[in-house]
Design an enzyme around this catalytic site. Structure first.
Site, PDB file in Angstrom:
ATOM      1  N   LYS A 165       0.887  -1.262  -0.182  1.00 14.92           N
ATOM      2  CA  LYS A 165       0.013  -0.100  -0.003  1.00 14.92           C
ATOM      3  C   LYS A 165       0.790   1.250   0.097  1.00 14.92           C
ATOM      4  O   LYS A 165       1.886   1.082   0.311  1.00 14.92           O
ATOM      5  CB  LYS A 165      -0.666  -0.027   1.302  1.00 14.92           C
ATOM      6  CG  LYS A 165      -2.132   0.971   1.094  1.00 14.92           C
ATOM      7  CD  LYS A 165      -3.188   0.125   0.801  1.00 14.92           C
ATOM      8  CE  LYS A 165      -4.478   0.955   0.566  1.00 14.92           C
ATOM      9  NZ  LYS A 165      -5.842   0.254   0.392  1.00 14.92           N
ATOM     10  N   VAL A 217     -19.411   1.953  -3.573  1.00 13.58           N
ATOM     11  CA  VAL A 217     -19.665   0.624  -3.477  1.00 13.58           C
ATOM     12  C   VAL A 217     -21.373   0.355  -3.215  1.00 13.58           C
ATOM     13  O   VAL A 217     -22.135  -0.452  -3.522  1.00 13.58           O
ATOM     14  CB  VAL A 217     -18.998  -0.108  -2.385  1.00 13.58           C
ATOM     15  CG1 VAL A 217     -19.232  -1.585  -2.447  1.00 13.58           C
ATOM     16  CG2 VAL A 217     -17.544   0.039  -3.078  1.00 13.58           C
ATOM     17  N   GLY A 248     -23.900   3.636   4.221  1.00 17.05           N
ATOM     18  CA  GLY A 248     -23.050   4.194   3.319  1.00 17.05           C
ATOM     19  C   GLY A 248     -23.350   3.769   2.103  1.00 17.05           C
ATOM     20  O   GLY A 248     -23.298   2.815   1.549  1.00 17.05           O
ATOM     21  N   VAL A 249     -24.014   4.823   1.055  1.00 17.76           N
ATOM     22  CA  VAL A 249     -24.310   4.370  -0.252  1.00 17.76           C
ATOM     23  C   VAL A 249     -23.597   5.211  -1.032  1.00 17.76           C
ATOM     24  O   VAL A 249     -23.737   6.231  -1.773  1.00 17.76           O
ATOM     25  CB  VAL A 249     -25.797   4.671  -0.487  1.00 17.76           C
ATOM     26  CG1 VAL A 249     -26.577   3.664   0.055  1.00 17.76           C
ATOM     27  CG2 VAL A 249     -26.184   5.834   0.150  1.00 17.76           C
ATOM     28  N   GLY A 250     -22.103   5.335  -0.942  1.00 15.90           N
ATOM     29  CA  GLY A 250     -21.207   5.769  -1.684  1.00 15.90           C
ATOM     30  C   GLY A 250     -20.939   4.944  -3.124  1.00 15.90           C
ATOM     31  O   GLY A 250     -22.035   4.495  -3.623  1.00 15.90           O
TER      32      GLY A 250
HETATM   33  P1  NAD Z   1     -17.011   6.134  -0.874  1.00 15.15           P
HETATM   34  O1  NAD Z   1     -16.544   7.055  -0.211  1.00 15.15           O
HETATM   35  O2  NAD Z   1     -17.713   6.436  -2.303  1.00 15.15           O
HETATM   36  O3  NAD Z   1     -18.499   5.716  -0.081  1.00 15.15           O
HETATM   37  C1  NAD Z   1     -18.848   5.804   1.488  1.00 15.15           C
HETATM   38  C2  NAD Z   1     -19.897   6.382   1.826  1.00 15.15           C
HETATM   39  O4  NAD Z   1     -20.159   6.060   3.115  1.00 15.15           O
HETATM   40  C3  NAD Z   1     -20.272   7.900   1.592  1.00 15.15           C
HETATM   41  O5  NAD Z   1     -21.369   8.115   0.745  1.00 15.15           O
HETATM   42  C4  NAD Z   1     -20.049   8.564   2.497  1.00 15.15           C
HETATM   43  O6  NAD Z   1     -20.835   9.736   2.767  1.00 15.15           O
HETATM   44  C5  NAD Z   1     -20.743   7.564   3.714  1.00 15.15           C
HETATM   45  N1  NAD Z   1     -20.332   7.493   5.066  1.00 15.15           N
HETATM   46  C6  NAD Z   1     -19.304   8.007   5.626  1.00 15.15           C
HETATM   47  N2  NAD Z   1     -19.341   7.997   7.042  1.00 15.15           N
HETATM   48  C7  NAD Z   1     -20.483   7.543   7.520  1.00 15.15           C
HETATM   49  C8  NAD Z   1     -21.205   7.132   8.452  1.00 15.15           C
HETATM   50  N3  NAD Z   1     -20.618   7.516   9.768  1.00 15.15           N
HETATM   51  N4  NAD Z   1     -22.543   6.824   8.410  1.00 15.15           N
HETATM   52  C9  NAD Z   1     -23.076   6.610   7.048  1.00 15.15           C
HETATM   53  N5  NAD Z   1     -22.430   7.045   6.146  1.00 15.15           N
HETATM   54  C10 NAD Z   1     -21.325   7.202   6.268  1.00 15.15           C
HETATM   55  O7  NAD Z   1     -16.450   4.597  -0.527  1.00 15.15           O
HETATM   56  P2  NAD Z   1     -16.400   3.397  -1.357  1.00 15.15           P
HETATM   57  O8  NAD Z   1     -15.514   3.408  -2.368  1.00 15.15           O
HETATM   58  O9  NAD Z   1     -17.852   3.144  -1.606  1.00 15.15           O
HETATM   59  O10 NAD Z   1     -16.096   2.500  -0.354  1.00 15.15           O
HETATM   60  C11 NAD Z   1     -16.789   1.886   0.922  1.00 15.15           C
HETATM   61  C12 NAD Z   1     -16.203   1.060   1.929  1.00 15.15           C
HETATM   62  O11 NAD Z   1     -15.569   0.048   1.274  1.00 15.15           O
HETATM   63  C13 NAD Z   1     -14.881   1.769   2.387  1.00 15.15           C
HETATM   64  O12 NAD Z   1     -14.553   1.199   3.813  1.00 15.15           O
HETATM   65  C14 NAD Z   1     -13.614   1.134   1.552  1.00 15.15           C
HETATM   66  O13 NAD Z   1     -12.456   1.182   2.273  1.00 15.15           O
HETATM   67  C15 NAD Z   1     -14.159  -0.221   1.366  1.00 15.15           C
HETATM   68  N6  NAD Z   1     -13.862  -0.993  -0.170  1.00 15.15           N
HETATM   69  C16 NAD Z   1     -14.158  -0.105  -1.352  1.00 15.15           C
HETATM   70  C17 NAD Z   1     -13.535  -0.790  -2.352  1.00 15.15           C
HETATM   71  C18 NAD Z   1     -14.088  -0.194  -3.700  1.00 15.15           C
HETATM   72  O14 NAD Z   1     -13.733  -0.861  -4.781  1.00 15.15           O
HETATM   73  N7  NAD Z   1     -14.179   0.935  -3.820  1.00 15.15           N
HETATM   74  C19 NAD Z   1     -12.987  -2.148  -2.466  1.00 15.15           C
HETATM   75  C20 NAD Z   1     -12.809  -2.946  -1.019  1.00 15.15           C
HETATM   76  C21 NAD Z   1     -13.265  -2.099   0.014  1.00 15.15           C
END
Ligand code: NAD
Length: 363
Positions: free
Chosen positions: A80, A184, A180-182
């Site tokens: 990393k 993923v 969390g609806v980002g």
């Molecule tokens: P992202 O930043 O797009 O989405 C995260 C979402 O969580 C955002 O909408 C944010 O507003 C919300 N959030 C933050 N704090 C919060 C809280 N306290 N309560 C509710 N919602 C909250 O990130 P992502 O890429 O969707 O990743 C989500 C998680 O999955 C992370 O932990 C990331 O490390 C993990 N992950 C992602 C991937 C990937 O392919 N993107 C792969 C493996 C793991």
């Protein structure tokens, strides 16, 4: 601050400090293990308050990548990188290219990808200086944003959990609380609704929340109690550490299965979940879809082949659940033991191959 103090006894192979005066780049690349192959892991760009915090984060994350790759059955090690600073203020072409040159000097021992604070277009920039980059845009032979594939993998994992707990992979009518609806979470929400699940979401970002409600017609719930709802499945897809001393006793779900990294604040929380009768899908197993997807770029990206491999998360989790039963340990510990055992066995085979053929010829 002693770096050796942080890495002693944990098997780290190499820590590289990168500094470029002209662009202001300050980065640390950590290679935890190349026992199974090159160390692949994303580049996190984050305003760490201190260098020590950046070091601790990159060490923890790189070790996690070793486990994730090993448990997913990939020929990859764990690494990393962190770039110290606020990406909104200091990220530019000069800095990213300086970073790319450092990645290149490692000759493929470390392969990078996007992470928090870096995006697809940044990987395209880094790629102008180094071959050792994945997660580039499709025009560069990359696979694009891995998040939808991560979500697809989480869906397979949720089905494996449903079979384990309810004896049926069908998610129709199952009530699922999605935190969390980002990137993923949004894609996962779509998949779950398609499966006929009864989905309720929560997010601190009102735009992301509104987008999911309008795209999928799901319900919302207040954030402070989303983990404490009585439901079939709680799916953490926001940040890590959500299962901790304060929240664990409030959980009323039957399954925890989501994308967030490092969901358990400590390993013992996995033991407590087991005692409480809650099935936990170990995060680094269920969220490996994105890693599996970028790994496929190393052999010329083929989306169907990548998705087929991501389907393997279903069987991978079943295997972990079986181990957990057999050894009478939590699923979290079973996943770690499984990854460590695979590293031991397969790295021995790789070592045998090298000695069989002798050292590489200089010609
Ligand atoms: P992202 O930043 O797009 O989405 C995260 C979402 O969580 C955002 O909408 C944010 O507003 C919300 N959030 C933050 N704090 C919060 C809280 N306290 N309560 C509710 N919602 C909250 O990130 P992502 O890429 O969707 O990743 C989500 C998680 O999955 C992370 O932990 C990331 O490390 C993990 N992950 C992602 C991937 C990937 O392919 N993107 C792969 C493996 C793991």
């Amino acid at each position: 601050m002693s770096v050796f103090e942080h890495i002693d006894g944990d098997g780290y192979e190499q820590i590289v400090y990168c500094s470029d005066d002209s662009s202001g780049l300050k980065a640390i690349i950590a290679i935890h293990s190349t026992a199974l192959g090159p160390a692949l892991g994303g580049t996190r760009f984050y305003p760490y308050p201190t260098e020590q915090e950046a070091l601790i984060d990159v060490l923890r994350l790189s070790k996690g990548m070793t486990y994730k790759a090993a448990a997913a059955g990939l020929d990859l090690g764990g690494g990393k990188a962190v770039i110290i600073g606020d990406p909104r203020r200091i990220k530019n072409e000069e800095l990213l290219r300086a970073y790319g040159r450092f990645v290149e000097t490692l000759g493929g021992r470390y392969i990078t990808a996007e992470d928090v604070g870096t995006a697809l277009e940044d990987m395209d920039t880094v790629r102008r200086e180094s071959r050792w980059v994945t997660g580039c845009s499709k025009t560069y032979g990359g696979s694009g944003d891995p998040s939808p594939v991560t979500a697809y993998g989480v869906l397979q994992g949720i089905k494996a959990c449903a079979v384990e707990v309810f004896g049926d992979a069908n998610l129709k009518g199952r009530n699922i609380f999605l935190q969390g609806v980002g990137k993923v979470g949004h894609a996962l929400c779509g998949y779950l609704v398609e499966e006929g699940a009864d989905v309720t979401i929560g997010d601190i970002d009102v735009d992301n929340l509104g987008r999911a409600v309008s795209d999928f017609g799901v319900k919302t719930t207040p954030l402070d109690s989303i983990h404490a709802q009585e439901c079939d499945i709680f799916s953490p897809c926001a940040l890590g550490g959500g299962i901790n001393d304060d929240t664990i006793s409030e959980l009323k779900c039957k399954i925890i299965a989501g994308a967030a990294n490092n969901q358990l604040a400590r390993e013992e929380h996995g033991d407590k979940l087991r005692d409480m009768g809650i099935l936990y899908a170990p995060d680094f197993v269920i969220n490996a879809g994105g890693l599996i997807n970028v790994e496929d770029e190393l052999r010329g990206y083929d989306r169907d082949r990548a998705l087929q491999k991501v389907d393997g998360i279903y069987k991978g989790l079943q295997l972990i659940f079986g181990l957990s039963r057999e050894r009478n340990i939590s699923t979290a510990r079973a996943a770690i033991e499984y990854a460590e055992e695979r590293i031991r066995k397969i790295s021995r085979i790789r070592l045998m191959r090298v000695t069989e053929y002798g050292p590489l010829s200089a010609h």
